[in-house]
Design an enzyme around this catalytic site. Structure first.
Site, short mmCIF file in Angstrom:
data_model
loop_
_atom_site.label_atom_id
_atom_site.label_comp_id
_atom_site.label_asym_id
_atom_site.label_seq_id
_atom_site.Cartn_x
_atom_site.Cartn_y
_atom_site.Cartn_z
N ASP A 1 -33.32 -10.34 -2.06
CA ASP A 1 -34.53 -11.13 -1.88
C ASP A 1 -35.31 -9.60 -1.05
OD1 ASP A 1 -35.40 -14.23 -0.90
OD2 ASP A 1 -36.52 -12.70 0.02
N ASN B 1 -34.08 -24.41 -2.60
CA ASN B 1 -35.23 -25.13 -2.08
C ASN B 1 -36.06 -25.69 -3.08
OD1 ASN B 1 -34.81 -24.15 0.41
ND2 ASN B 1 -35.65 -22.32 0.33
N GLN C 1 -40.14 -24.16 -1.02
CA GLN C 1 -40.18 -23.44 -2.31
C GLN C 1 -41.57 -22.82 -2.27
OE1 GLN C 1 -39.46 -25.98 -5.95
NE2 GLN C 1 -39.27 -23.93 -6.88
N VAL D 1 -41.63 -19.93 -4.97
CA VAL D 1 -41.63 -19.59 -6.41
C VAL D 1 -41.40 -20.64 -7.50
CG1 VAL D 1 -40.72 -17.63 -7.78
CG2 VAL D 1 -41.17 -17.12 -5.71
N HIS E 1 -34.28 -21.07 -8.56
CA HIS E 1 -33.50 -19.94 -8.04
C HIS E 1 -32.59 -20.53 -6.86
CE1 HIS E 1 -37.30 -19.92 -5.93
NE2 HIS E 1 -36.71 -19.59 -4.62
N HIS F 1 -30.46 -19.11 -3.46
CA HIS F 1 -30.46 -18.00 -2.47
C HIS F 1 -29.11 -17.97 -2.16
CE1 HIS F 1 -34.82 -18.10 -1.24
NE2 HIS F 1 -34.67 -19.13 -1.77
P1 AMP Z 1 -38.33 -19.76 -2.15
O1 AMP Z 1 -39.02 -19.76 -0.79
O2 AMP Z 1 -37.01 -20.68 -2.21
O3 AMP Z 1 -38.97 -20.31 -3.37
O4 AMP Z 1 -37.78 -18.59 -2.49
C1 AMP Z 1 -38.56 -17.54 -2.87
C2 AMP Z 1 -37.99 -16.11 -2.07
O5 AMP Z 1 -38.41 -14.90 -3.31
C3 AMP Z 1 -38.27 -15.93 -1.05
O6 AMP Z 1 -37.21 -15.61 0.04
C4 AMP Z 1 -39.08 -14.58 -1.09
O7 AMP Z 1 -38.76 -13.68 0.18
C5 AMP Z 1 -38.50 -13.84 -2.55
N1 AMP Z 1 -39.47 -12.85 -3.11
C6 AMP Z 1 -40.74 -13.01 -3.24
N2 AMP Z 1 -41.21 -12.18 -3.91
C7 AMP Z 1 -40.07 -11.28 -4.35
C8 AMP Z 1 -39.85 -10.04 -4.84
N3 AMP Z 1 -41.08 -9.58 -5.57
N4 AMP Z 1 -38.70 -9.49 -5.10
C9 AMP Z 1 -37.49 -10.15 -4.38
N5 AMP Z 1 -37.95 -11.35 -3.91
C10 AMP Z 1 -39.14 -11.94 -3.73
#
Ligand code: AMP
Length: 110
Positions: A29, A83, A90, A92, A96, A98
């Site tokens: 992350d 999430n 959430q 993205v 996924h 974590h």
């Molecule tokens: P969520 O909030 O559960 O959707 O998790 C998305 C995660 O993606 C967050 O913890 C971010 O820090 C992570 N994230 C966003 N952009 C990137 C990236 N380019 N490389 C790695 N992790 C990322």
């Protein structure tokens, strides 16, 4: 349009990839919340848990998590978090999990 995580999977955006197989790709992350914070992403673009198909790459996510936890020697414990949706944080829209470890993880989470 491809999701951010598909672009990482396709090596169009750089990431520290720590594990991959035919079904999932895992990378660190960018904003780690624990000494070990790995995102495990099915290759298939599933927007989130609420959109889960019956079959697909996500069925291999738990086994990948176990392997990655072993790879990082998280023998004392670790946590797997998904999430779903806005209220859960959430950000993205590509399913996924974590994988968090390397420190004591309190409960309940925030
Ligand atoms: P969520 O909030 O559960 O959707 O998790 C998305 C995660 O993606 C967050 O913890 C971010 O820090 C992570 N994230 C966003 N952009 C990137 C990236 N380019 N490389 C790695 N992790 C990322």
């Amino acid at each position: 349009m491809a999701t951010l995580f598909t672009k990482i999977i396709n090596r169009e955006i750089p990431a520290d990839i720590v594990y991959e197989d035919d079904h999932v790709v895992a990378f660190r992350d960018i904003s780690p919340q624990a000494p070990v914070h790995i995102l495990i992403v099915p290759r298939q673009e599933i927007p989130g848990l609420a959109f889960l198909p019956d079959e697909g790459d996500h069925l291999h996510l738990l086994n990948a998590a176990k392997k990655i936890a072993e790879q990082f020697e998280l023998h004392s414990g670790y946590r797997l978090v998904i999430n779903q949706g806005e209220e859960a944080g959430q950000t993205v829209p590509h399913l996924h999990a974590h994988l968090l470890g390397g420190r004591i993880l309190t409960w309940p989470p925030g």
